[in-house]
Scaffold this motif. Structure first.
Motif, short mmCIF file in Angstrom:
data_model
loop_
_atom_site.label_atom_id
_atom_site.label_comp_id
_atom_site.label_asym_id
_atom_site.label_seq_id
_atom_site.Cartn_x
_atom_site.Cartn_y
_atom_site.Cartn_z
N TYR A 1 46.11 80.79 0.78
CA TYR A 1 46.79 80.37 2.02
C TYR A 1 47.05 78.87 2.08
O TYR A 1 46.34 78.08 1.45
N TYR A 2 48.00 78.52 2.94
CA TYR A 2 48.15 77.17 3.49
C TYR A 2 47.76 77.24 4.96
O TYR A 2 48.17 78.18 5.66
N LEU B 1 48.47 74.92 8.19
CA LEU B 1 49.24 73.74 8.59
C LEU B 1 48.68 73.13 9.88
O LEU B 1 48.08 73.81 10.72
N ASN C 1 41.98 77.98 -5.53
CA ASN C 1 43.43 78.05 -5.29
C ASN C 1 44.13 77.67 -6.58
O ASN C 1 43.64 76.84 -7.34
N LEU D 1 50.07 79.40 -4.91
CA LEU D 1 50.56 78.67 -3.73
C LEU D 1 52.07 78.50 -3.79
O LEU D 1 52.75 78.54 -2.76
N ARG E 1 54.63 79.80 -1.02
CA ARG E 1 55.62 78.89 -0.42
C ARG E 1 57.01 79.50 -0.48
O ARG E 1 57.73 79.55 0.52
N LEU F 1 55.76 72.45 4.99
CA LEU F 1 54.48 72.55 4.28
C LEU F 1 53.88 71.18 3.96
O LEU F 1 52.76 71.09 3.48
N ASN G 1 50.54 70.53 5.56
CA ASN G 1 49.39 71.34 5.15
C ASN G 1 48.11 70.52 5.29
O ASN G 1 48.06 69.38 4.83
N ASN H 1 44.07 74.30 1.93
CA ASN H 1 44.32 75.58 1.26
C ASN H 1 43.00 76.31 1.15
O ASN H 1 41.96 75.68 1.04
#
Ligand SMILES: Cc1cc2nc3c(=O)[nH]c(=O)nc-3n(C[C@H](O)[C@H](O)[C@H](O)COP(=O)(O)OP(=O)(O)OC[C@H]3O[C@@H](n4cnc5c(N)ncnc54)[C@H](O)[C@@H]3O)c2cc1C
Length: 482
Positions: free
Chosen positions: A225-226, A228, A278, A283, A287, A299, A302, A305
């Motif tokens: 995941y990200y 934000l 990660n 990623l 994205r 992003l 961010n 992660n």
């Protein structure tokens, strides 16, 4: 001797504990780690799914829809952040339209309320930041977002205040059955129980193997995941999915109950159940997929992660059943997504299955279903803040500036019914360190407060799991890791 021992304190073990706390029996929860909700429960999409995805007739379908139905009242009772935002599944082009229609049919068969098929235009009216390439969508108004570790914590706190005993740092390493009861070996000694619930998450097959050869195998799958910054939290107001595929529910873009934006996950088969790393490839995949849904996604905002491990099994459904040879042993295994959404219904079903094997579910007259969280300073108005500070001046000292978390909240987290004992434990309980700087500024101050409140040296304060000391200590022979 306990009536029931639950192995594992993620959201599933915690929900089972709270369900059984309503009854008269003696219940214990044994958790391997030094804190609860530190497995898959802390790293997932935090969605309370509506329930259109699982195949009709499966446990997943039934328990997801029922869990979703219960979630609003449950979170209100336990003072847990939950919002029924609704969700959209997007179609890009005519070839994905039949998939949406199939989800609509499944959802209707599963009893999901309020489903509607929308055109691309209608979807963009609801969510203006969606791509122009969206040609249709399935709207599910009953979907929501929740604080997953907050839910697990609240469940176990409420269970503990109603008499359930919780033992942390207590991995079950051996199991034997003797004269109609189980003996569980742990580093803290042997525990005996008439019934056992195995809620060990990705290790549920290994825990079952302590008793007998399991008839299911966990095939771990990692999702990345990200997260934000809150500046992006309003990019969408619903949970935005793409059409699900064989590898899962696909990449989503969703608001969180804390006001951030969550983007992910991918699905990658992994062999190491502890590998929460990660990778650039994953990623990048997330994205690209997320930008298909919301092309303006920023992003660059961010702040973190992370990844979580799904407990997929070879069964393709939750494995919720008693052992044939040892019917007082109940597995709550293979609880991959939608496990979080289903947790309250899984707990009810677990109680039913044990009752069918003779466990008494006679209700306690003094069960208190309510749990009052510590006041969240950032959510109070000026008058409420002033009142709180007057009663306890520690609420007047802001420690985490990103999230406006006060010393009073941190101290309360360290003395709660299931107290925090690490920096991340404090973070999960009151948000200190959850913001833009990710603890860069408040981390050392939280560490000082932990050392002071727990009366331990600064060098003994842990970031997270056992062995994660933050400071090194000078010794006569050089520097130690602690
Ligand atoms: C990427 C991803 C996204 C997801 N998204 C969603 C979503 O949006 N909505 C949804 O509904 N679900 C979602 N899920 C699924 C959901 O997160 C899980 O179903 C849920 O968290 C499982 O909880 P659990 O209690 O079974 O497992 P865990 O949280 O892993 O808890 C198991 C506990 O057992 C303990 N344990 C293990 N072995 C032992 C032992 N020998 N002795 C004592 N304790 C032991 C562990 O330390 C751990 O604390 C997602 C999962 C992933 C990975």
């Amino acid at each position: 001797m306990y009536d029931v021992i639950i192995i594992g304190c993620g959201v599933i073990g915690a929900a089972a504990a709270r369900r059984l706390a309503r009854c008269r029996g003696k219940v214990a929860v044994l958790e391997a780690q030094n804190d609860v909700a530190n497995g898959t429960t802390k790293a997932n999409s935090a969605i309370v799914h509506a329930g259109y995805d699982p195949e009709p007739g499966t446990l997943m379908a039934r328990l997801n829809v029922e869990g979703n139905r219960q979630m609003g009242d449950l979170c209100a009772e336990l003072d847990v952040p939950f919002r029924r935002t609704g969700s959209l599944v997007l179609a890009f082009g005519a070839d994905q339209q039949p998939r949406l229609e199939e989800l609509y049919r499944r959802g209707t068969a599963n009893g999901v309320p309020g489903l509607r098929l929308l055109t691309g235009e209608e979807a963009r009216e609801l969510e203006p930041n969606l791509s122009q390439a969206v040609t249709g969508a399935l709207l599910a108004p009953s979907a929501g977002i929740v604080d997953p570790w907050g839910l697990a914590l609240a469940l176990i706190e409420n269970a503990v205040t109603n008499g359930v005993e919780l033992f942390r740092g207590c991995p079950v390493t051996a199991v034997r059955e003797e004269d109609g009861y189980f003996v569980l070996t742990t580093p803290k000694g042997e525990f005996t129980a008439r019934y056992v619930i195995n809620a060990a998450g990705v290790d549920a097959d290994k825990v079952r193997a302590l008793l007998e050869t399991p008839d299911f195998t966990v095939h771990p799958s990692r999702g990345e995941y990200y997260l934000l910054d809150k500046s992006e939290g309003k990019t969408v107001s619903r949970v935005i999915f793409q059409c699900p595929g064989p590898e899962g529910k696909g990449v989503l873009v969703a608001p969180t109950v804390h006001g951030n934006l969550l983007v992910g996950p991918n699905a990658e088969a992994v062999t190491d159940r502890r590998d929460l790393g990660n990778t650039a490839d994953a990623l990048d995949f997330v994205r690209r997929r997320a930008m298909q849904s919301v092309p303006g996604l920023n992003l660059r905002q961010n702040i973190r992660n992370f990844s979580g491990i799904r407990a997929n099994t070879d069964r393709g459904d939750f494995v919720i059943e008693t052992s044939k040879a040892h019917p007082h042993w109940l597995d709550l295994a293979g609880i991959c997504s939608p496990g979080l959404s289903s947790a309250p219904a899984i707990a009810d079903y677990a109680a039913e299955l044990l009752a069918a094997e003779g466990l008494s579910l006679e209700e306690k007259p003094d069960f208190n279903p309510r749990r009052q969280a510590v006041p969240r300073f950032r959510e109070l108005n000026a008058r409420q803040r002033a009142e709180l500070i007057r009663k306890d001046p520690r609420f007047g000292r802001v420690i985490c500036r990103c999230e406006t978390v006060t010393e009073g909240e941190i101290v309360a987290a360290l003395h709660s019914p299931v107290p925090a004992c690490t920096i991340n434990g404090v973070k999960r309980r009151c948000n200190a360190g959850m913001g833009r700087c990710q603890g860069g500024f408040c981390g050392p101050r939280v560490q000082e407060i932990i050392a002071r409140e727990l009366n331990i040296p600064m060098t003994d304060v842990l970031m997270d799991q056992d062995g994660t000391w933050v400071l090194a200590r000078e010794t006569k022979t050089g520097k130690e890791a602690r």
